[in-house]
Motif scaffolding. Structure first.
Motif, PDB file in Angstrom:
ATOM      1  N   VAL A 104      66.943  60.817  12.425  1.00  0.00           N
ATOM      2  CA  VAL A 104      67.829  59.678  12.736  1.00  0.00           C
ATOM      3  C   VAL A 104      69.189  60.318  12.923  1.00  0.00           C
ATOM      4  CG1 VAL A 104      69.098  57.913  11.490  1.00  0.00           C
ATOM      5  CG2 VAL A 104      66.686  58.333  11.011  1.00  0.00           C
ATOM      6  N   MET A 105      69.702  61.295  12.223  1.00  0.00           N
ATOM      7  CA  MET A 105      71.014  61.963  12.518  1.00  0.00           C
ATOM      8  C   MET A 105      71.210  62.487  14.009  1.00  0.00           C
ATOM      9  SD  MET A 105      73.114  60.836  10.190  1.00  0.00           S
ATOM     10  CE  MET A 105      74.388  61.665  11.119  1.00  0.00           C
ATOM     11  N   GLN A 106      70.074  63.267  14.496  1.00  0.00           N
ATOM     12  CA  GLN A 106      69.994  63.793  15.691  1.00  0.00           C
ATOM     13  C   GLN A 106      70.213  62.617  16.808  1.00  0.00           C
ATOM     14  OE1 GLN A 106      67.093  66.680  16.851  1.00  0.00           O
ATOM     15  NE2 GLN A 106      67.808  66.700  18.967  1.00  0.00           N
ATOM     16  N   ALA A 107      69.249  61.898  16.624  1.00  0.00           N
ATOM     17  CA  ALA A 107      69.261  60.355  17.329  1.00  0.00           C
ATOM     18  C   ALA A 107      70.642  59.831  17.650  1.00  0.00           C
ATOM     19  CB  ALA A 107      68.208  59.469  16.998  1.00  0.00           C
ATOM     20  N   LEU A 108      71.472  59.682  16.391  1.00  0.00           N
ATOM     21  CA  LEU A 108      72.345  59.045  16.578  1.00  0.00           C
ATOM     22  C   LEU A 108      73.664  59.877  17.106  1.00  0.00           C
ATOM     23  CD1 LEU A 108      72.708  57.288  13.101  1.00  0.00           C
ATOM     24  CD2 LEU A 108      71.924  56.535  15.001  1.00  0.00           C
ATOM     25  N   ASN A 109      73.381  61.149  17.013  1.00  0.00           N
ATOM     26  CA  ASN A 109      74.492  62.169  17.686  1.00  0.00           C
ATOM     27  C   ASN A 109      74.091  62.399  19.095  1.00  0.00           C
ATOM     28  OD1 ASN A 109      76.380  63.535  15.775  1.00  0.00           O
ATOM     29  ND2 ASN A 109      74.657  63.596  14.572  1.00  0.00           N
ATOM     30  N   GLU A 110      72.881  61.699  19.657  1.00  0.00           N
ATOM     31  CA  GLU A 110      72.492  62.208  21.127  1.00  0.00           C
ATOM     32  C   GLU A 110      72.773  61.157  22.281  1.00  0.00           C
ATOM     33  OE1 GLU A 110      70.993  64.866  22.464  1.00  0.00           O
ATOM     34  OE2 GLU A 110      70.048  65.592  20.996  1.00  0.00           O
ATOM     35  N   ARG A 111      73.189  59.788  21.562  1.00  0.00           N
ATOM     36  CA  ARG A 111      73.704  58.581  22.301  1.00  0.00           C
ATOM     37  C   ARG A 111      75.151  58.200  22.025  1.00  0.00           C
ATOM     38  NH1 ARG A 111      69.566  60.254  24.557  1.00  0.00           N
ATOM     39  NH2 ARG A 111      67.771  58.824  25.163  1.00  0.00           N
ATOM     40  N   ASP A 112      75.788  57.672  23.047  1.00  0.00           N
ATOM     41  CA  ASP A 112      77.041  57.182  22.872  1.00  0.00           C
ATOM     42  C   ASP A 112      77.154  55.919  22.405  1.00  0.00           C
ATOM     43  OD1 ASP A 112      78.480  59.123  24.009  1.00  0.00           O
ATOM     44  OD2 ASP A 112      78.278  58.689  26.036  1.00  0.00           O
ATOM     45  N   CYS A 113      77.998  55.336  21.856  1.00  0.00           N
ATOM     46  CA  CYS A 113      78.103  53.690  21.363  1.00  0.00           C
ATOM     47  C   CYS A 113      78.595  53.244  22.390  1.00  0.00           C
ATOM     48  CB  CYS A 113      78.686  53.708  20.023  1.00  0.00           C
ATOM     49  SG  CYS A 113      79.072  51.977  19.478  1.00  0.00           S
ATOM     50  N   GLU A 114      78.222  52.245  22.798  1.00  0.00           N
ATOM     51  CA  GLU A 114      78.761  51.133  23.914  1.00  0.00           C
ATOM     52  C   GLU A 114      79.321  50.128  23.583  1.00  0.00           C
ATOM     53  OE1 GLU A 114      78.643  52.401  27.013  1.00  0.00           O
ATOM     54  OE2 GLU A 114      77.361  54.041  26.785  1.00  0.00           O
ATOM     55  N   CYS A 115      79.716  50.070  22.335  1.00  0.00           N
ATOM     56  CA  CYS A 115      80.602  49.020  21.676  1.00  0.00           C
ATOM     57  C   CYS A 115      81.925  48.917  22.574  1.00  0.00           C
ATOM     58  CB  CYS A 115      80.670  49.284  20.545  1.00  0.00           C
ATOM     59  SG  CYS A 115      81.957  50.356  20.008  1.00  0.00           S
ATOM     60  N   GLY A 116      82.610  49.874  23.221  1.00  0.00           N
ATOM     61  CA  GLY A 116      83.922  49.710  23.845  1.00  0.00           C
ATOM     62  C   GLY A 116      84.876  50.152  23.025  1.00  0.00           C
ATOM     63  N   CYS A 117      84.503  50.860  22.010  1.00  0.00           N
ATOM     64  CA  CYS A 117      85.705  51.583  20.985  1.00  0.00           C
ATOM     65  C   CYS A 117      86.302  52.843  21.692  1.00  0.00           C
ATOM     66  CB  CYS A 117      85.128  51.506  19.655  1.00  0.00           C
ATOM     67  SG  CYS A 117      83.886  52.600  19.524  1.00  0.00           S
ATOM     68  N   GLY A 118      85.190  53.466  22.391  1.00  0.00           N
ATOM     69  CA  GLY A 118      85.636  54.740  22.947  1.00  0.00           C
ATOM     70  C   GLY A 118      85.479  55.867  22.122  1.00  0.00           C
ATOM     71  N   MET A 119      84.889  55.721  20.868  1.00  0.00           N
ATOM     72  CA  MET A 119      84.744  56.664  20.008  1.00  0.00           C
ATOM     73  C   MET A 119      83.496  57.670  20.221  1.00  0.00           C
ATOM     74  SD  MET A 119      85.894  54.758  16.472  1.00  0.00           S
ATOM     75  CE  MET A 119      87.638  54.040  16.505  1.00  0.00           C
ATOM     76  N   GLY A 120      82.954  57.527  21.339  1.00  0.00           N
ATOM     77  CA  GLY A 120      81.735  58.706  21.549  1.00  0.00           C
ATOM     78  C   GLY A 120      80.600  58.199  21.094  1.00  0.00           C
ATOM     79  N   LYS A 121      79.841  59.204  20.200  1.00  0.00           N
ATOM     80  CA  LYS A 121      78.438  59.087  19.913  1.00  0.00           C
ATOM     81  C   LYS A 121      78.431  58.017  18.756  1.00  0.00           C
ATOM     82  CE  LYS A 121      77.356  62.288  22.808  1.00  0.00           C
ATOM     83  NZ  LYS A 121      76.868  61.812  23.754  1.00  0.00           N
ATOM     84  N   ILE A 122      77.157  57.595  19.004  1.00  0.00           N
ATOM     85  CA  ILE A 122      76.927  56.509  17.550  1.00  0.00           C
ATOM     86  C   ILE A 122      77.363  56.991  16.192  1.00  0.00           C
ATOM     87  CG2 ILE A 122      75.272  55.026  16.436  1.00  0.00           C
ATOM     88  CD1 ILE A 122      73.775  55.028  19.143  1.00  0.00           C
ATOM     89  N   ALA A 123      76.801  58.346  16.113  1.00  0.00           N
ATOM     90  CA  ALA A 123      77.309  58.750  14.460  1.00  0.00           C
ATOM     91  C   ALA A 123      78.820  58.805  14.330  1.00  0.00           C
ATOM     92  CB  ALA A 123      76.541  60.165  14.583  1.00  0.00           C
ATOM     93  N   GLY A 124      79.252  59.294  15.432  1.00  0.00           N
ATOM     94  CA  GLY A 124      80.969  59.431  15.310  1.00  0.00           C
ATOM     95  C   GLY A 124      81.540  58.238  15.146  1.00  0.00           C
ATOM     96  N   CYS A 125      81.130  57.187  15.751  1.00  0.00           N
ATOM     97  CA  CYS A 125      81.798  55.821  15.764  1.00  0.00           C
ATOM     98  C   CYS A 125      81.413  55.219  14.290  1.00  0.00           C
ATOM     99  CB  CYS A 125      81.017  55.090  16.795  1.00  0.00           C
ATOM    100  SG  CYS A 125      81.698  53.244  16.981  1.00  0.00           S
ATOM    101  N   ILE A 126      80.314  55.412  13.718  1.00  0.00           N
ATOM    102  CA  ILE A 126      80.157  54.820  12.464  1.00  0.00           C
ATOM    103  C   ILE A 126      81.028  55.649  11.422  1.00  0.00           C
ATOM    104  CG2 ILE A 126      78.632  54.969  10.517  1.00  0.00           C
ATOM    105  CD1 ILE A 126      76.256  54.874  12.597  1.00  0.00           C
ATOM    106  N   LYS A 127      81.234  56.968  11.613  1.00  0.00           N
ATOM    107  CA  LYS A 127      82.225  57.803  10.859  1.00  0.00           C
ATOM    108  C   LYS A 127      83.716  57.234  10.792  1.00  0.00           C
ATOM    109  CE  LYS A 127      83.779  62.402   9.875  1.00  0.00           C
ATOM    110  NZ  LYS A 127      83.587  63.626  10.292  1.00  0.00           N
ATOM    111  N   LYS A 128      83.921  56.968  12.081  1.00  0.00           N
ATOM    112  CA  LYS A 128      85.260  56.520  12.365  1.00  0.00           C
ATOM    113  C   LYS A 128      85.647  55.240  12.120  1.00  0.00           C
ATOM    114  CE  LYS A 128      85.976  60.175  15.714  1.00  0.00           C
ATOM    115  NZ  LYS A 128      85.669  60.457  17.350  1.00  0.00           N
ATOM    116  N   ASP A 129      84.641  54.348  12.355  1.00  0.00           N
ATOM    117  CA  ASP A 129      84.828  52.753  12.370  1.00  0.00           C
ATOM    118  C   ASP A 129      83.367  52.127  11.768  1.00  0.00           C
ATOM    119  OD1 ASP A 129      85.672  50.283  12.458  1.00  0.00           O
ATOM    120  OD2 ASP A 129      85.312  50.224  14.618  1.00  0.00           O
ATOM    121  N   PRO A 130      83.370  52.333  10.351  1.00  0.00           N
ATOM    122  CA  PRO A 130      82.409  51.610   9.759  1.00  0.00           C
ATOM    123  C   PRO A 130      82.061  50.060  10.037  1.00  0.00           C
ATOM    124  CG  PRO A 130      83.469  53.020   8.139  1.00  0.00           C
ATOM    125  CD  PRO A 130      84.493  52.912   9.380  1.00  0.00           C
TER     126      PRO A 130
END
Length: 487
Positions: A104-130
């Motif tokens: 799961v963690m690898q998958a979330l680190n492999e893909r960008d979050c397309e929410c528009g926040c600009g925080m990069g990978k999905i895992a990083g987006c969750i960490k910075k903006d829960p």
């Protein structure tokens, strides 16, 4: 005799010994093979077999990682790990096996979050903006699939599918068509890329923290390279209020210009390269890296005149209707969003022809922009190619049984088509509230449900709001849903 007894005894016990030990050997062999396969499935030793099991079946077209990791300790530097999300209450991995957690963690680190926040990978987006309306949902979907025994390929495919707009509905990053024409007059403090006098001037209202502005940067640079001396860019700051570091970045750019435009543009590029890391400490570091005198830079950065320059840009942008970023005005003609190069080229090519006509008639090159924005402001908005014609007059939208707030006899009725999971819809809520307060008694607001297909909880939220409406509590539920979009 004893020897004979011994020999006789040995020969007579031979078959019995084999009969006894053979099932044990067979059991051990089977146990070893089963154990090896189970170990592979759980991320233990097993070489290629383990990787194949963890990867799972990848649907056609799914971009797979070059390496499948067996442990989070193998993750590349900078990747988010499950321990980083332990305090995030919107995501829980407590029921996952260690191997599933790694997948799961690898998958979330492999893909960008397309929410528009600009925080990069999905895992990083969750960490910075829960509270992100998208990344925790994607994480929960990945966790559910891992519990079902799905591998990396199926999890990545599911993430890709959830982030892909469907049914013709635009994603938040979809480019808007070319808009109308405006008379936009830059200030003396606005920075310029290109010759002082050109046939075409592109005025860009932008925000360093905006992911769509960042996406447009390669396109803009490509246009400047392609058209050379015929096209210049003027930057005007439009830091949006919901980007917490955008104002610092805008004022930093203006402060850097006091040490020369060349260094200011280098800082501009550096901030865009790192637009998810724009704290004051980050920007100060970038200033040193591009060769600015940091002592002078910090002093200028805090000069109230710098913030006033940004405020002037913002006011001009608001007056021109550039409330979203990026917004471009090409000789006054509006183009909104991170559009592909050909959308810009269509307008630029047309403007070069118009500029050539003006020059032939005696207009000096330095006066072409002034002449064009005066003419463009009077011209009707050009229609985008293949775009449907704009509807004429007012639209007769029947309210039906839509929830309505405000007096029945209000002179103005606003109809909002909205989605409770859409982050941009939530940003409109305080604006609607402001309108309601400022025009009390004169405006009524009707709400129409428009849950987008790529928001996995939007339809459920719409149903809940309508159920609350049956008890006369729609607007209370409306506010509660928007206030808790991540849940």
């Amino acid at each position: 005799m004893a020897q004979n007894d011994s020999s006789s005894s040995s020969s007579s016990r031979g078959p019995t010994w084999i009969a006894t030990i053979w099932p044990l050997l067979t059991g051990l062999a089977i146990g070893f093979l089963v154990g090896k396969e189970v170990g592979a499935r759980q991320g233990g030793p097993g070489g290629e077999t383990a990787a194949a099991v963890v990867a799972g079946k990848a649907p056609a077209g799914t971009k797979m990682p070059a390496k499948i990791y067996k442990s989070e300790s193998e993750f590349p530097a900078g990747w988010t790990k499950s321990a980083d999300l332990a305090t995030v209450n919107t995501v829980s991995m407590t029921d996952l096996t260690p191997a599933q957690k790694v997948t799961v963690m690898q998958a979330l680190n492999e893909r960008d979050c397309e929410c528009g926040c600009g925080m990069g990978k999905i895992a990083g987006c969750i960490k910075k903006d829960p509270n992100c309306p998208r990344s925790p949902n994607l994480a929960r979907a990945a966790i559910d699939l891992a519990k079902q025994g799905k591998g990396m390929g199926e999890i990545l495919a599911a993430i890709d599918d959830k982030q892909k707009p469907s049914g013709g509905s635009p994603s938040p990053s979809a480019a808007a068509p070319e808009g109308g024409s405006k008379k936009v007059v830059p200030f003396a403090h606005d920075l310029r890329r290109g010759a002082p006098a050109t046939k075409v001037t592109i005025v860009e209202f932008s925000d360093f923290q905006c992911p769509f502005c960042k996406r447009s940067e390669p396109t803009v640079k490509g246009l400047l390279d392609k058209y050379g001396k015929d096209v210049a860019l003027v930057w005007m700051n439009q830091p949006l209020p919901f980007h917490d570091h955008a104002m610092d970045a805008a004022t930093a750019f203006q402060a850097a210009s006091r040490q020369g435009q060349d260094k200011a543009w280098k800082l501009h590029d550096k901030m865009y390269e790192n637009n998810t890391a724009l704290t004051r400490a980050d920007i100060e570091k970038y200033a040193g890296e591009v060769g600015l005198n940091t002592s002078k830079f910090k002093k200028d950065w805090d000069d109230p005149k710098i913030k006033d320059e940004v405020a002037q840009d913002q006011k001009a942008g608001t007056a021109a209707g550039a409330n979203g970023t990026p917004t471009f005005f090409i000789n006054g003609r509006e183009v909104v969003g991170a559009q592909p190069a050909d959308a810009f080229e269509k307008v630029i090519d047309d403007e070069i022809k118009k500029a050539d006509d003006l020059i032939k008639k005696g207009t000096p090159l330095k006066d072409v922009y002034k002449k064009r924005i005066e003419e463009a402001a009077l011209a009707p908005p050009p229609s985008a190619p293949s775009a449907p014609a704009a509807p004429e007059g007012k639209q007769n939208i029947k309210l039906g049984d839509a929830p309505v707030k405000g007096p029945a006899g209000a002179k103005v009725t606003m109809v909002a088509f909205s989605d409770f999971q859409c982050p941009f819809c939530s940003r409109a809520v305080p604006v609607m509230k402001q309108i309601e307060d400022e025009y009390k008694g004169k405006v009524k607001i009707a709400f129409k449900q428009l849950p987008l297909p790529f928001h996995d909880k939007a339809h459920l939220a719409a149903e809940a709001a309508l159920a609350a409406n049956e008890q006369g509590k729609f607007w209370q539920m409306h506010d509660k849903l928007f206030a808790n979009q991540q849940g």
